[in-house]
Design a protein around this motif. Structure first.
Motif, short mmCIF file in Angstrom:
data_model
loop_
_atom_site.label_atom_id
_atom_site.label_comp_id
_atom_site.label_asym_id
_atom_site.label_seq_id
_atom_site.Cartn_x
_atom_site.Cartn_y
_atom_site.Cartn_z
N SER A 156 0.83 -1.20 0.00
CA SER A 156 0.00 0.00 0.00
C SER A 156 0.86 1.26 0.00
N LYS A 157 1.88 1.26 0.85
CA LYS A 157 2.78 2.42 0.93
C LYS A 157 3.52 2.63 -0.38
N LEU A 158 4.01 1.54 -0.95
CA LEU A 158 4.76 1.63 -2.21
C LEU A 158 3.91 2.21 -3.33
N VAL A 159 2.71 1.66 -3.50
CA VAL A 159 1.84 2.10 -4.60
C VAL A 159 1.34 3.52 -4.35
N ALA A 160 1.02 3.86 -3.10
CA ALA A 160 0.58 5.22 -2.77
C ALA A 160 1.65 6.23 -3.13
N ASN A 161 2.89 5.94 -2.75
CA ASN A 161 3.98 6.86 -3.04
C ASN A 161 4.24 6.96 -4.54
N CYS A 162 4.17 5.83 -5.23
CA CYS A 162 4.37 5.83 -6.68
C CYS A 162 3.30 6.67 -7.38
N ALA A 163 2.06 6.52 -6.94
CA ALA A 163 0.95 7.25 -7.57
C ALA A 163 1.12 8.75 -7.38
N SER A 164 1.40 9.17 -6.15
CA SER A 164 1.56 10.60 -5.89
C SER A 164 2.78 11.16 -6.62
N LEU A 165 3.87 10.41 -6.59
CA LEU A 165 5.08 10.88 -7.27
C LEU A 165 4.87 11.01 -8.77
N ALA A 166 4.19 10.03 -9.37
CA ALA A 166 3.92 10.09 -10.81
C ALA A 166 3.08 11.31 -11.15
N GLY B 203 -2.91 9.67 -3.58
CA GLY B 203 -2.00 8.57 -3.31
C GLY B 203 -2.53 7.55 -2.32
N SER B 204 -3.13 8.03 -1.21
CA SER B 204 -3.59 7.11 -0.17
C SER B 204 -4.66 6.17 -0.69
N VAL B 205 -5.55 6.67 -1.55
CA VAL B 205 -6.61 5.83 -2.10
C VAL B 205 -6.03 4.77 -3.03
N MET B 206 -5.04 5.14 -3.82
CA MET B 206 -4.41 4.16 -4.71
C MET B 206 -3.69 3.09 -3.89
N GLY B 207 -3.12 3.49 -2.76
CA GLY B 207 -2.49 2.52 -1.87
C GLY B 207 -3.50 1.55 -1.28
N GLU B 208 -4.68 2.06 -0.93
CA GLU B 208 -5.74 1.20 -0.39
C GLU B 208 -6.22 0.20 -1.44
N LEU B 209 -6.34 0.65 -2.68
CA LEU B 209 -6.73 -0.27 -3.76
C LEU B 209 -5.70 -1.39 -3.91
N ALA B 210 -4.44 -1.03 -3.87
CA ALA B 210 -3.37 -2.02 -4.00
C ALA B 210 -3.41 -3.02 -2.86
N ALA B 211 -3.61 -2.53 -1.64
CA ALA B 211 -3.65 -3.42 -0.47
C ALA B 211 -4.82 -4.38 -0.54
N ARG B 212 -5.98 -3.86 -0.97
CA ARG B 212 -7.17 -4.71 -1.09
C ARG B 212 -6.96 -5.79 -2.15
N ALA C 48 -6.42 3.93 -11.03
CA ALA C 48 -7.15 2.94 -10.21
C ALA C 48 -6.90 1.50 -10.67
N PRO C 49 -7.10 1.17 -11.95
CA PRO C 49 -6.82 -0.21 -12.37
C PRO C 49 -5.34 -0.58 -12.25
N ILE C 50 -4.47 0.39 -12.54
CA ILE C 50 -3.04 0.13 -12.44
C ILE C 50 -2.65 -0.16 -10.99
N SER C 51 -3.19 0.64 -10.06
CA SER C 51 -2.87 0.45 -8.64
C SER C 51 -3.37 -0.89 -8.13
N ALA C 52 -4.61 -1.23 -8.49
CA ALA C 52 -5.16 -2.53 -8.08
C ALA C 52 -4.34 -3.67 -8.67
N GLY C 53 -3.99 -3.53 -9.93
CA GLY C 53 -3.16 -4.56 -10.56
C GLY C 53 -1.79 -4.65 -9.92
N ALA C 54 -1.23 -3.50 -9.57
CA ALA C 54 0.11 -3.48 -8.97
C ALA C 54 0.12 -4.18 -7.62
#
Length: 275
Positions: free
Chosen positions: A9-19, A55-64, A105-111
């Motif tokens: 979750s942390k990794l994907v959240a940070n990646c999303a915000s940084l991108a 970012g935090s929402v994308m991290g939550e998607l990834a964790a789920r 959203a789909p990228i984060s969930a997939g990641a």
């Protein structure tokens, strides 16, 4: 103690915000708003805030997605709506990142699921994203409609012959007919680039954008210049669907030709291209 899915979750959240931060900060990138150009009601700083907020929402998607044994119940549509709500909570400059939320959203969930496999094969990531999209339901469609309706001014939406967002009957039709996001985006894939990405398994990102960006970075190009030239490369091949809706296809194609011309001059690192 952090769990594996919280690390994901942390990794994907940070990646999303940084991108998102790097994209809006890249200069001189043609676009409505950038470091040196604001609109009366929307500024560069609004985009910075929105970039961090999603970012935090994308991290939550990834964790789920990470903890799910299959591809259902990822909450893809809810993730898009939650991201839009967060973006509006943290800035008051209007719609800054609806398009980004729909793509991320789909990228984060997939990641999230990809990270669980410990694979580093980018093709495998794309395959997982496709499966996440294919598993989405009519509930996801309804959440996505809510997100678009909240974020987008009606004048920028355009009209659709079927399941138009501004038609109040559309939600009932989606419920009654169990219409998935994939089915909806099939209807608009030829006139909207985001719809095209969902339907094609993010064809432009994986086959055009990512290889070009990676190549430029591997050649020693700065992150800023690589991002701007990647944007121009994509734009030279695919006209901007928002420009087409607002100003017509002819104008959008004119801008695509100009992007191609800038790259032929050497991109933004060349004196002629930078002009």
């Amino acid at each position: 103690m952090r769990t594996l899915h919280s690390e994901t979750s942390k990794l994907v959240a940070n990646c999303a915000s940084l991108a998102a931060l790097l994209e809006v900060s890249a200069y001189p990138k043609p676009g409505n708003i950038h470091r040196l150009n604001d609109f009366p009601d929307t500024s560069y700083e609004h985009f910075l805030a929105g970039s961090v907020a999603l970012g935090s929402v994308m991290g939550e998607l990834a964790a789920r997605s990470y903890v799910n044994e299959n591809y259902v119940n990822t909450g893809l549509g809810k993730g898009v709506l939650d991201a839009v709500n967060e973006i509006f909570e943290w800035q008051h400059g209007g719609n800054t990142h609806l398009g980004v939320a729909l793509l991320f959203a789909p990228i984060s969930a997939g990641a999230g699921k990809w990270h669980r496999t410990k694979s580093k094969n980018i093709t495998e990531l794309r395959n997982i994203i496709k499966k996440v999209i294919e598993a989405s339901t009519s509930d996801d469609s309804i959440y996505i409609y809510e997100a678009i309706e909240k974020a987008m001014p009606s004048k920028n939406l355009g009209k659709a012959e079927k399941l138009d967002i501004q038609d109040k009957k559309s939600i009932n039709n989606i419920k009654n007919e169990n219409v998935t996001p994939l089915q909806i985006f099939q209807l608009c894939k030829d006139r909207d680039q985001i719809c095209h990405e969902w339907v094609t398994g993010f064809e432009t990102i994986f086959e055009t954008g990512y290889p070009y960006l990676k190549s430029r970075l591997n050649d020693g190009t700065s992150v800023n210049s690589a991002i701007v030239d990647t944007y121009l490369h994509i734009l030279s091949i695919n006209h901007d669907s928002l420009i087409a809706r607002k100003n017509g296809v002819a104008e959008a194609e004119k801008i695509s030709r100009k992007a191609k011309w800038i790259l032929e001059l050497g991109g933004i690192d060349s004196e002629e291209g930078n002009k």
